[in-house]
Design a protein around this motif. Structure first.
Motif, PDB file in Angstrom:
ATOM      1  N   ALA A 145       1.794  -4.654   9.814  1.00  0.00           N
ATOM      2  CA  ALA A 145       1.845  -3.367  10.503  1.00  0.00           C
ATOM      3  C   ALA A 145       3.214  -2.720  10.287  1.00  0.00           C
ATOM      4  CB  ALA A 145       1.592  -3.569  11.993  1.00  0.00           C
ATOM      5  N   GLU A 146       4.251  -3.559  10.336  1.00  0.00           N
ATOM      6  CA  GLU A 146       5.620  -3.079  10.132  1.00  0.00           C
ATOM      7  C   GLU A 146       5.753  -2.461   8.734  1.00  0.00           C
ATOM      8  OE1 GLU A 146       9.409  -5.342  11.978  1.00  0.00           O
ATOM      9  OE2 GLU A 146       8.799  -6.092  10.009  1.00  0.00           O
ATOM     10  N   GLN A 147       5.180  -3.169   7.728  1.00  0.00           N
ATOM     11  CA  GLN A 147       5.265  -2.690   6.346  1.00  0.00           C
ATOM     12  C   GLN A 147       4.497  -1.383   6.171  1.00  0.00           C
ATOM     13  OE1 GLN A 147       3.883  -6.201   4.341  1.00  0.00           O
ATOM     14  NE2 GLN A 147       5.955  -6.872   3.823  1.00  0.00           N
ATOM     15  N   LEU A 148       3.325  -1.293   6.831  1.00  0.00           N
ATOM     16  CA  LEU A 148       2.539  -0.060   6.763  1.00  0.00           C
ATOM     17  C   LEU A 148       3.321   1.106   7.348  1.00  0.00           C
ATOM     18  CD1 LEU A 148      -1.010  -1.371   7.732  1.00  0.00           C
ATOM     19  CD2 LEU A 148      -0.356  -0.314   5.562  1.00  0.00           C
ATOM     20  N   GLU A 149       3.974   0.839   8.491  1.00  0.00           N
ATOM     21  CA  GLU A 149       4.765   1.875   9.151  1.00  0.00           C
ATOM     22  C   GLU A 149       5.905   2.340   8.252  1.00  0.00           C
ATOM     23  OE1 GLU A 149       6.524   1.034  13.052  1.00  0.00           O
ATOM     24  OE2 GLU A 149       4.461   0.792  13.772  1.00  0.00           O
ATOM     25  N   GLU A 150       6.586   1.332   7.646  1.00  0.00           N
ATOM     26  CA  GLU A 150       7.698   1.666   6.748  1.00  0.00           C
ATOM     27  C   GLU A 150       7.213   2.522   5.594  1.00  0.00           C
ATOM     28  OE1 GLU A 150       9.332  -2.076   5.525  1.00  0.00           O
ATOM     29  OE2 GLU A 150      10.299  -2.424   7.472  1.00  0.00           O
ATOM     30  N   ARG A 151       6.066   2.127   5.017  1.00  0.00           N
ATOM     31  CA  ARG A 151       5.556   2.851   3.860  1.00  0.00           C
ATOM     32  C   ARG A 151       5.152   4.267   4.261  1.00  0.00           C
ATOM     33  NH1 ARG A 151       0.736   0.649   0.052  1.00  0.00           N
ATOM     34  NH2 ARG A 151      -0.503   1.498   1.760  1.00  0.00           N
ATOM     35  N   ALA A 152       4.502   4.381   5.441  1.00  0.00           N
ATOM     36  CA  ALA A 152       4.089   5.696   5.913  1.00  0.00           C
ATOM     37  C   ALA A 152       5.314   6.581   6.116  1.00  0.00           C
ATOM     38  CB  ALA A 152       3.299   5.553   7.212  1.00  0.00           C
ATOM     39  N   ALA A 153       6.349   5.997   6.706  1.00  0.00           N
ATOM     40  CA  ALA A 153       7.570   6.771   6.975  1.00  0.00           C
ATOM     41  C   ALA A 153       8.200   7.242   5.671  1.00  0.00           C
ATOM     42  CB  ALA A 153       8.565   5.932   7.763  1.00  0.00           C
ATOM     43  N   LEU A 154       8.224   6.331   4.673  1.00  0.00           N
ATOM     44  CA  LEU A 154       8.836   6.693   3.377  1.00  0.00           C
ATOM     45  C   LEU A 154       8.016   7.769   2.666  1.00  0.00           C
ATOM     46  CD1 LEU A 154       9.907   3.144   2.192  1.00  0.00           C
ATOM     47  CD2 LEU A 154      11.421   5.071   2.658  1.00  0.00           C
ATOM     48  N   GLU A 155       6.685   7.628   2.714  1.00  0.00           N
ATOM     49  CA  GLU A 155       5.830   8.630   2.069  1.00  0.00           C
ATOM     50  C   GLU A 155       5.989   9.989   2.723  1.00  0.00           C
ATOM     51  OE1 GLU A 155       1.953   6.946   2.082  1.00  0.00           O
ATOM     52  OE2 GLU A 155       2.325   5.763   0.261  1.00  0.00           O
ATOM     53  N   GLY A 156       6.050   9.952   4.072  1.00  0.00           N
ATOM     54  CA  GLY A 156       6.228  11.210   4.836  1.00  0.00           C
ATOM     55  C   GLY A 156       7.500  11.901   4.411  1.00  0.00           C
ATOM     56  N   ARG A 157       8.569  11.100   4.181  1.00  0.00           N
ATOM     57  CA  ARG A 157       9.850  11.674   3.807  1.00  0.00           C
ATOM     58  C   ARG A 157       9.768  12.280   2.401  1.00  0.00           C
ATOM     59  NH1 ARG A 157      14.456   7.590   2.696  1.00  0.00           N
ATOM     60  NH2 ARG A 157      13.243   7.600   0.788  1.00  0.00           N
ATOM     61  N   ASP A 158       9.042  11.555   1.505  1.00  0.00           N
ATOM     62  CA  ASP A 158       8.948  12.020   0.136  1.00  0.00           C
ATOM     63  C   ASP A 158       8.218  13.366   0.049  1.00  0.00           C
ATOM     64  OD1 ASP A 158      10.274   9.830  -0.641  1.00  0.00           O
ATOM     65  OD2 ASP A 158       8.523   8.703  -1.320  1.00  0.00           O
ATOM     66  N   HIS A 159       7.163  13.509   0.907  1.00  0.00           N
ATOM     67  CA  HIS A 159       6.387  14.744   0.876  1.00  0.00           C
ATOM     68  C   HIS A 159       7.155  15.902   1.462  1.00  0.00           C
ATOM     69  CE1 HIS A 159       2.880  12.996  -0.816  1.00  0.00           C
ATOM     70  NE2 HIS A 159       2.753  12.086   0.147  1.00  0.00           N
ATOM     71  N   ALA A 160       8.082  15.626   2.334  1.00  0.00           N
ATOM     72  CA  ALA A 160       8.761  16.699   3.066  1.00  0.00           C
ATOM     73  C   ALA A 160       9.736  17.468   2.178  1.00  0.00           C
ATOM     74  CB  ALA A 160       9.543  16.107   4.249  1.00  0.00           C
TER      75      ALA A 160
END
Lengths: 153, 244
Positions: B229-244
């Protein structure tokens, strides 16, 4: 990647140093081998006048036949001995622990006074590492009750 | 952790949910514990000195033994992590530390309940009791450390070091009654304990060991899911940043 590996290696080095240091500390007498929870009567008496009126723990065996218990005043006197034959008289007030009896190991907290009596502020029973079934004829439940009764409760 | 972490494919949530063999172990452990307790309590005579209070032996001593085993697992897994850097060793060390901490707290609580009627005190600063309390505090600190550190690599490294240091305390706790003069008695052995008590004690030691293994496996599974779950959260956060 190389930084992560480097960090891991330095962590490993730190852990190894801590481990070896702690083992060395243990092996080569860093920990005082004279840590004692209580003094024996002999050790207390050896201190001479330095033993008087300072808070100390005294441990040994309750000398068989030495227990004098006054259930009305909750006043208890007994003698603590060690294997060397030294003996100290202890005075205590209040009911002793249920396992207290002749021949039992005890640790007494308190002060040794100039009149040669150890004034107890706390009495603990020290149990041995032996667990034995009752001998033929012993009735532990009654023995146990008689101990509580002896404590005047 | 500056880049997206590829998710481990060996433990998808679906596979983690299949826990049947572990639950069987749990059932066996529970039955063994009930059986061993009944054996100990019903078959052993009252002790000559302390009567039926002797029965506390069947829970206090197995809890202590098995807390030592748990911390031994922590030590081995911490070393393996520092050596190989594999996440599973870190998660297994954490799981064993959790269970070991609970068992140490249990040892202290049961010992206290035993001490009050036999020694006359709930607690005293005897070397055995004090070193056990230190052991407990180190592993409470270990668990606190884990929850405070967010970076998984750093958390694993630091807790491996603390875990090793904490486990080093186990031989000190064990030897304390031999090295120093204590209120707590020395280890009993079959020569100081009548066979009627030895059988029940050994049975309970094994039953609690099964419980220990079950608990560690359960916590390990949970730790894997939490990490995922931690890894999923990290990945989601990183992807969100990349899209922004």
């Amino acid at each position: 990647m190389s930084t992560a590996r480097g960090r891991r290696r330095s962590a490993l080095a730190v852990a190894a140093v801590i481990l070896l240091g702690a083992f060395g500390f243990l092996l080569y007498g860093g920990i005082d081998s004279n840590v004692v929870f209580f003094l024996t009567p002999q050790e207390l008496l050896e201190r001479g006048t330095a033993a008087y009126d300072v808070p100390v723990r005294l441990g040994g065996q309750v000398q068989p036949g030495s227990v004098k218990w006054d259930p009305e005043k909750l006043d208890l006197r007994f003698v603590v001995t060690d294997t060397g034959g030294e003996a100290v008289t202890v005075h205590s007030t209040g009911a002793p622990p249920q396992m207290f009896r002749d021949g039992m190991g005890v640790v007494v907290e308190g002060r040794y006074h100039r009149d040669g009596v150890f004034q107890s502020t706390g009495l603990m029973v020290k149990h041995s590492n032996e667990y034995r079934k009752p001998e033929h004829g012993d009735r532990p439940q009654e023995m146990y009750k008689s101990l509580t009764k002896g404590a005047g409760s | 952790m500056s880049h997206a972490v590829p998710l481990e494919t060996e433990s998808p949530p679906a596979a983690v949910g299949v826990t049947r063999p572990i639950e069987w172990l749990g059932l066996v452990a529970l039955l063994a514990l009930v059986g061993a307790q009944l054996l100990g309590v019903l078959t052993s005579p009252p002790d000559r000195d302390m009567g039926h209070l002797q029965k506390i032996m069947y829970v206090h001593v197995p809890a202590a033994w098995n807390s030592f085993i748990a911390f031994f697992v922590v030590a081995i897994c911490s070393l393996l992590y520092l050596w190989k850097g594999q996440e599973r060793h870190d998660l297994l060390a954490a799981s064993a530390a959790e269970v070991g901490t609970v068992f140490t707290a249990l040892t202290l609580a049961l010992g206290s309940i035993w001490g009050r009627p036999t020694w006359g005190v709930w607690w005293t600063w005897d070397p055995r009791l004090t070193s056990t309390a230190v052991l407990l505090l180190i592993f409470v600190g270990y668990l606190a450390l884990r929850s405070f550190v967010e970076d998984a690599d750093r958390r694993a490294q630091w807790s491996a070091a603390v875990g090793l240091l904490g486990a080093l305390n186990v031989p000190i706790v064990y030897m304390s009654v031999k090295w120093w003069r204590t209120l707590h008695q020395m280890q009993s052995s079959p020569s100081t304990v009548d066979p009627e008590y030895v059988v029940g004690l050994r049975a309970n030691g094994i039953a609690v060991l099964l419980v220990l293994v079950y608990f560690i496996m359960k916590r390990y599974r949970a730790a894997r899911v939490e990490r995922l779950a931690e890894q999923l959260e990290e990945r989601a956060a990183l992807e969100g940043r990349d899209h922004a």
